[in-house]
Scaffold this motif. Structure first.
Motif, PDB file in Angstrom:
ATOM      1  N   PHE A  13      12.519  -6.332   3.148  1.00 38.34           N
ATOM      2  CA  PHE A  13      11.824  -6.422   4.429  1.00 38.34           C
ATOM      3  C   PHE A  13      10.798  -7.527   4.313  1.00 38.34           C
ATOM      4  N   SER A  14      11.015  -8.627   5.012  1.00 35.09           N
ATOM      5  CA  SER A  14      10.166  -9.798   4.802  1.00 35.09           C
ATOM      6  C   SER A  14       9.362 -10.201   6.029  1.00 35.09           C
ATOM      7  N   ALA A  15       9.383  -9.405   7.090  1.00 35.76           N
ATOM      8  CA  ALA A  15       8.617  -9.765   8.286  1.00 35.76           C
ATOM      9  C   ALA A  15       7.140  -9.452   8.066  1.00 35.76           C
ATOM     10  N   PRO A  16       6.239 -10.247   8.643  1.00 33.98           N
ATOM     11  CA  PRO A  16       4.810  -9.928   8.547  1.00 33.98           C
ATOM     12  C   PRO A  16       4.560  -8.515   9.083  1.00 33.98           C
ATOM     13  N   CYS A  17       3.729  -7.763   8.367  1.00 30.75           N
ATOM     14  CA  CYS A  17       3.519  -6.379   8.778  1.00 30.75           C
ATOM     15  C   CYS A  17       2.111  -5.897   8.461  1.00 30.75           C
ATOM     16  N   VAL A  18       1.791  -4.770   9.071  1.00 31.64           N
ATOM     17  CA  VAL A  18       0.610  -3.977   8.765  1.00 31.64           C
ATOM     18  C   VAL A  18       1.152  -2.672   8.187  1.00 31.64           C
ATOM     19  N   VAL A  19       0.568  -2.206   7.081  1.00 38.89           N
ATOM     20  CA  VAL A  19       1.106  -1.053   6.372  1.00 38.89           C
ATOM     21  C   VAL A  19       0.133   0.124   6.412  1.00 38.89           C
ATOM     22  N   ALA A  20       0.647   1.276   6.854  1.00 41.27           N
ATOM     23  CA  ALA A  20      -0.069   2.549   6.730  1.00 41.27           C
ATOM     24  C   ALA A  20       0.392   3.169   5.415  1.00 41.27           C
ATOM     25  N   LEU A  21      -0.560   3.462   4.521  1.00 45.71           N
ATOM     26  CA  LEU A  21      -0.238   4.036   3.216  1.00 45.71           C
ATOM     27  C   LEU A  21      -0.684   5.487   3.156  1.00 45.71           C
ATOM     28  N   GLY A  22       0.180   6.361   2.645  1.00 43.91           N
ATOM     29  CA  GLY A  22      -0.219   7.746   2.466  1.00 43.91           C
ATOM     30  C   GLY A  22       0.958   8.630   2.127  1.00 43.91           C
ATOM     31  N   THR A  23       0.653   9.862   1.740  1.00 50.67           N
ATOM     32  CA  THR A  23       1.706  10.821   1.439  1.00 50.67           C
ATOM     33  C   THR A  23       2.401  11.277   2.721  1.00 50.67           C
ATOM     34  N   PHE A  24       1.665  11.422   3.791  1.00 52.27           N
ATOM     35  CA  PHE A  24       2.222  11.772   5.100  1.00 52.27           C
ATOM     36  C   PHE A  24       3.218  12.926   5.000  1.00 52.27           C
ATOM     37  N   ASP A  25       2.781  13.985   4.321  1.00 52.56           N
ATOM     38  CA  ASP A  25       3.667  15.124   4.076  1.00 52.56           C
ATOM     39  C   ASP A  25       3.805  16.055   5.264  1.00 52.56           C
ATOM     40  N   GLY A  26       2.965  15.916   6.272  1.00 48.09           N
ATOM     41  CA  GLY A  26       3.075  16.816   7.410  1.00 48.09           C
ATOM     42  C   GLY A  26       2.857  16.139   8.748  1.00 48.09           C
ATOM     43  N   LEU A  27       2.430  14.895   8.720  1.00 50.33           N
ATOM     44  CA  LEU A  27       2.121  14.150   9.941  1.00 50.33           C
ATOM     45  C   LEU A  27       1.170  14.919  10.857  1.00 50.33           C
ATOM     46  N   HIS A  28       0.101  15.410  10.254  1.00 49.15           N
ATOM     47  CA  HIS A  28      -0.946  16.083  11.031  1.00 49.15           C
ATOM     48  C   HIS A  28      -1.846  15.043  11.690  1.00 49.15           C
ATOM     49  N   ARG A  29      -2.894  15.489  12.364  1.00 46.69           N
ATOM     50  CA  ARG A  29      -3.743  14.568  13.139  1.00 46.69           C
ATOM     51  C   ARG A  29      -4.357  13.463  12.291  1.00 46.69           C
ATOM     52  N   GLY A  30      -4.749  13.779  11.075  1.00 47.62           N
ATOM     53  CA  GLY A  30      -5.304  12.745  10.202  1.00 47.62           C
ATOM     54  C   GLY A  30      -4.275  11.684   9.856  1.00 47.62           C
ATOM     55  N   HIS A  31      -3.053  12.127   9.542  1.00 49.35           N
ATOM     56  CA  HIS A  31      -1.973  11.181   9.260  1.00 49.35           C
ATOM     57  C   HIS A  31      -1.666  10.335  10.486  1.00 49.35           C
ATOM     58  N   LEU A  32      -1.608  10.979  11.632  1.00 49.41           N
ATOM     59  CA  LEU A  32      -1.316  10.254  12.868  1.00 49.41           C
ATOM     60  C   LEU A  32      -2.397   9.231  13.172  1.00 49.41           C
ATOM     61  N   ASP A  33      -3.655   9.558  12.866  1.00 49.65           N
ATOM     62  CA  ASP A  33      -4.746   8.610  13.084  1.00 49.65           C
ATOM     63  C   ASP A  33      -4.534   7.343  12.250  1.00 49.65           C
ATOM     64  N   GLN A 111       2.948  -6.038  -2.733  1.00 50.63           N
ATOM     65  CA  GLN A 111       2.872  -7.412  -2.216  1.00 50.63           C
ATOM     66  C   GLN A 111       4.232  -7.972  -1.833  1.00 50.63           C
ATOM     67  N   GLN A 112       5.308  -7.313  -2.247  1.00 47.54           N
ATOM     68  CA  GLN A 112       6.634  -7.760  -1.828  1.00 47.54           C
ATOM     69  C   GLN A 112       6.789  -7.632  -0.317  1.00 47.54           C
ATOM     70  N   LEU A 113       6.009  -6.726   0.291  1.00 47.29           N
ATOM     71  CA  LEU A 113       5.944  -6.651   1.745  1.00 47.29           C
ATOM     72  C   LEU A 113       4.952  -7.720   2.194  1.00 47.29           C
ATOM     73  N   ASP A 114       5.235  -8.390   3.241  1.00 48.76           N
ATOM     74  CA  ASP A 114       4.381  -9.472   3.732  1.00 48.76           C
ATOM     75  C   ASP A 114       3.302  -8.876   4.649  1.00 48.76           C
ATOM     76  N   TYR A 115       2.339  -8.171   4.046  1.00 49.91           N
ATOM     77  CA  TYR A 115       1.331  -7.491   4.865  1.00 49.91           C
ATOM     78  C   TYR A 115       0.034  -8.284   4.930  1.00 49.91           C
ATOM     79  N   SER A 116      -0.626  -8.135   6.074  1.00 55.13           N
ATOM     80  CA  SER A 116      -1.941  -8.749   6.260  1.00 55.13           C
ATOM     81  C   SER A 116      -3.038  -7.703   6.238  1.00 55.13           C
ATOM     82  N   CYS A 117      -2.644  -6.431   6.385  1.00 54.03           N
ATOM     83  CA  CYS A 117      -3.615  -5.353   6.501  1.00 54.03           C
ATOM     84  C   CYS A 117      -3.008  -4.060   5.975  1.00 54.03           C
ATOM     85  N   LEU A 118      -3.827  -3.292   5.252  1.00 55.17           N
ATOM     86  CA  LEU A 118      -3.457  -1.936   4.825  1.00 55.17           C
ATOM     87  C   LEU A 118      -4.385  -0.963   5.531  1.00 55.17           C
TER      88      LEU A 118
END
Length: 158
Positions: A13-33, A111-118
């Motif tokens: 995946f080589s497109a410029p991106c913004v990455v959300a990092l986390g376990t995201f095990d339940g997609l609760h309100r904090g994860h969604l934020d 860094q293999q992902l072309d991200y500008s923001c985490l």
């Protein structure tokens, strides 16, 4: 939504991106934020939205007796993330290879992902034994030239 299932596939995946990092095990309100903040930033930057998570809970590998019950299945998580507008899902297994990465090695792989923001939550940790924290990530962001957005934890009453 493109799905990447191993660290070795990150380069696909080589497109410029913004990455959300986390376990995201339940997609609760904090994860969604965290994910919604990353989506807004990606839109602002005319970038793709990427979510980096694990297909299993890290405790399955590092603390087997303390694994929290699954709130949603992997298929449900993928469907919800697609509905949230995620362009690429990095959904890799947490295993010994991942557990052994130092915080710096983890970021080098990422860094293999072309991200500008985490985008992460305030309690985010990464790297071997969770040695990387939002504070070390902030120092790496400055040194490596990417933006870091740290979201405060969402309380139950919020």
């Amino acid at each position: 939504m493109e799905i990447i299932t191993s660290l070795e596939q990150l380069h696909k995946f080589s497109a410029p991106c913004v990455v959300a990092l986390g376990t995201f095990d339940g997609l609760h309100r904090g994860h969604l934020d965290v994910i919604e903040t990353a989506r807004e930033k990606a839109h602002e930057c005319n970038s793709q939205l990427a979510v980096f998570t694990f297909s299993n809970h890290p405790f399955e590998w590092i603390r087997p007796g303390m694994v929290p019950p699954a709130l949603i299945t992997g298929a449900q998580k993928q469907e919800l993330l697609q509905q949230l507008g995620v362009d690429v899902l990095v959904d890799i297994p947490f295993n010994q290879q991942v557990a052994d990465l130092s915080p710096q090695e983890f970021l080098q792989r990422l860094q293999q992902l072309d991200y500008s923001c985490l985008v992460v939550g305030a309690n985010f940790t990464y790297g071997c034994r969770g040695q990387g924290t939002v504070y070390t990530l902030a120092a790496s962001a400055k040194a490596m030239g990417f933006e870091l957005i740290v979201r405060e934890l969402v309380s139950e009453g919020a």
